[in-house]
Design a protein around this motif. Structure first.
Motif, short mmCIF file in Angstrom:
data_model
loop_
_atom_site.label_atom_id
_atom_site.label_comp_id
_atom_site.label_asym_id
_atom_site.label_seq_id
_atom_site.Cartn_x
_atom_site.Cartn_y
_atom_site.Cartn_z
N GLY A 289 -4.96 1.09 -3.29
CA GLY A 289 -4.24 0.30 -2.30
C GLY A 289 -4.20 0.89 -0.91
N ASP A 290 -4.39 2.22 -0.79
CA ASP A 290 -4.38 2.82 0.54
C ASP A 290 -5.74 3.38 0.92
N ASN B 20 -0.47 5.91 -3.94
CA ASN B 20 -0.13 4.71 -3.18
C ASN B 20 1.21 4.14 -3.59
N GLY B 21 1.45 4.04 -4.90
CA GLY B 21 2.71 3.47 -5.38
C GLY B 21 3.92 4.28 -4.95
N TYR C 284 5.40 3.44 -1.70
CA TYR C 284 6.24 2.24 -1.67
C TYR C 284 7.53 2.43 -2.47
N ILE D 169 3.80 -7.68 -2.58
CA ILE D 169 3.14 -6.44 -3.00
C ILE D 169 1.62 -6.51 -2.95
N THR D 170 1.06 -7.57 -2.36
CA THR D 170 -0.39 -7.67 -2.16
C THR D 170 -0.67 -8.04 -0.70
N SER D 171 -1.85 -7.67 -0.23
CA SER D 171 -2.21 -8.02 1.15
C SER D 171 -2.87 -9.38 1.25
N ARG E 212 -5.21 -4.66 -2.21
CA ARG E 212 -4.28 -3.57 -1.90
C ARG E 212 -2.92 -3.73 -2.57
N CYS E 213 -2.93 -3.89 -3.88
CA CYS E 213 -1.66 -3.96 -4.62
C CYS E 213 -0.89 -2.65 -4.45
N TRP E 214 0.41 -2.75 -4.35
CA TRP E 214 1.23 -1.56 -4.14
C TRP E 214 1.03 -0.51 -5.22
#
Length: 318
Positions: free
Chosen positions: A79-80, A262-263, A266, A196-198, A72-74
């Protein structure tokens, strides 16, 4: 085009499909990029592959290793998306069928495949080092094709990814062609990478040891490619990594973030191209080989990132 003179490619082209269904009506040629959505029959989820030429006259078959992605990188458009899918990891045969469908669809669009120019890249959807089936599909590729391979990973700091990488290193020692590890380094700031990663990525010091071991054991080893997808606020300075991740073992690729749903959530913003060029020159000054990586106009216009096909499929479970 008649591929009878390339028996290994012909054999794949003629394989019956049982685990995946190509969503033929939704295949799109975006400039030079052939985007191919496929449905996994056992889950009804959409995955994606792409056929694309490279600047070195290679043709890449870029395939997914998972349904969804837990990292899930931003910046990524996956990511979402739902990553808690039953049977998230694609099986070896499902990944092999991705290759079959990509070859079939590419051939129908006039791509000229041969074993010397073909490259298989594990990068489209999912984290390769989190799928225990990666090593088995690599063995299948070794027997069936023996072509160039690239593995793109964030390299999560977990026992599973370390175990799979160790297996990849063993595999690379005896592989008859080149294997390119690509590390999505994300930033030269370790705190930013974790933010920025889960799933936290491995540290710079551990990555250095992995690269040293790779160059020690793999004949004609390729440098690890450090890939950065940059927004305006991404810390990215060569001075922060040039001693721990030296140009002896690492090359650099800088890309501007392609705007994704997704980006934007953020607050990411796309940097101007001159900033990327300035950064490339700074990395060159420290001795790094720079691999071209600027997104094409087609990629930007159509949002050709991982997750692109998921967004387009109104009947997808996502």
């Amino acid at each position: 085009m008649n591929y009878n003179y390339i028996p290994k490619i012909q054999e794949l082209l003629e394989r019956p499909l049982k685990d995946l269904t190509c969503m033929t009506d939704d295949v799109e040629l975006q400039g030079e990029f052939l985007e191919i959505p496929m449905r996994v029959n056992r889950t009804r989820e959409v995955i994606e592959a792409v056929v694309c030429p490279t600047k070195k006259s290679d043709i890449q078959l870029v395939i997914s290793t998972q349904q969804g992605c837990n990292v899930r990188c931003w910046f990524c458009d996956m990511g979402d998306l739902n990553s808690n899918i039953q049977g998230n990891n694609l099986t070896p045969n499902e990944m092999l069928e991705e290759l079959t469908i990509a070859l079939q669809q590419g051939m129908s669009q006039g791509y000229d495949f041969d074993l010397d120019s073909l490259k298989i890249t594990f990068a489209k959807g999912g984290e390769p080092l989190m799928n225990p089936n990666l090593l088995e599909i690599l063995e299948i590729i070794k027997v069936r094709l023996g072509v160039k391979i690239k593995i793109s990973t964030t390299f999560p700091a977990c026992n599973l990814s370390r175990h799979i990488f160790d297996g990849l290193l063993d595999f690379a020692e005896d592989y008859p062609n080149t294997i390119q590890p690509q590390i999505s380094l994300l930033s030269t700031d370790e705190n930013r990478r974790r933010e920025i990663t889960s799933i936290n990525p491995i540290s710079f010091s551990e990555l250095r040891k992995k690269a040293e071991g790779w160059h020690c054991r793999v004949k004609n080893a390729r440098k690890f490619l450090l890939s950065f997808t940059l927004d305006v606020n991404t810390p990215c300075v060569p001075e922060a990594i040039n001693t721990i991740l030296p140009p002896e073992y690492f090359a650099v690729r800088l890309r501007r973030w392609i705007p994704t749903i997704n980006g934007k959530q953020y607050g990411l913003k796309r940097p101007i191209l001159s900033k990327i060029r300035d950064l490339e020159n700074r990395f060159r000054d420290y001795g790094y080989m720079i691999i071209p990586g600027e997104s094409t106009a087609t990629e930007v216009e159509n949002g050709l990132t991982a997750g692109y096909n998921h967004r387009r499929m109104p009947d997808s479970d996502y």
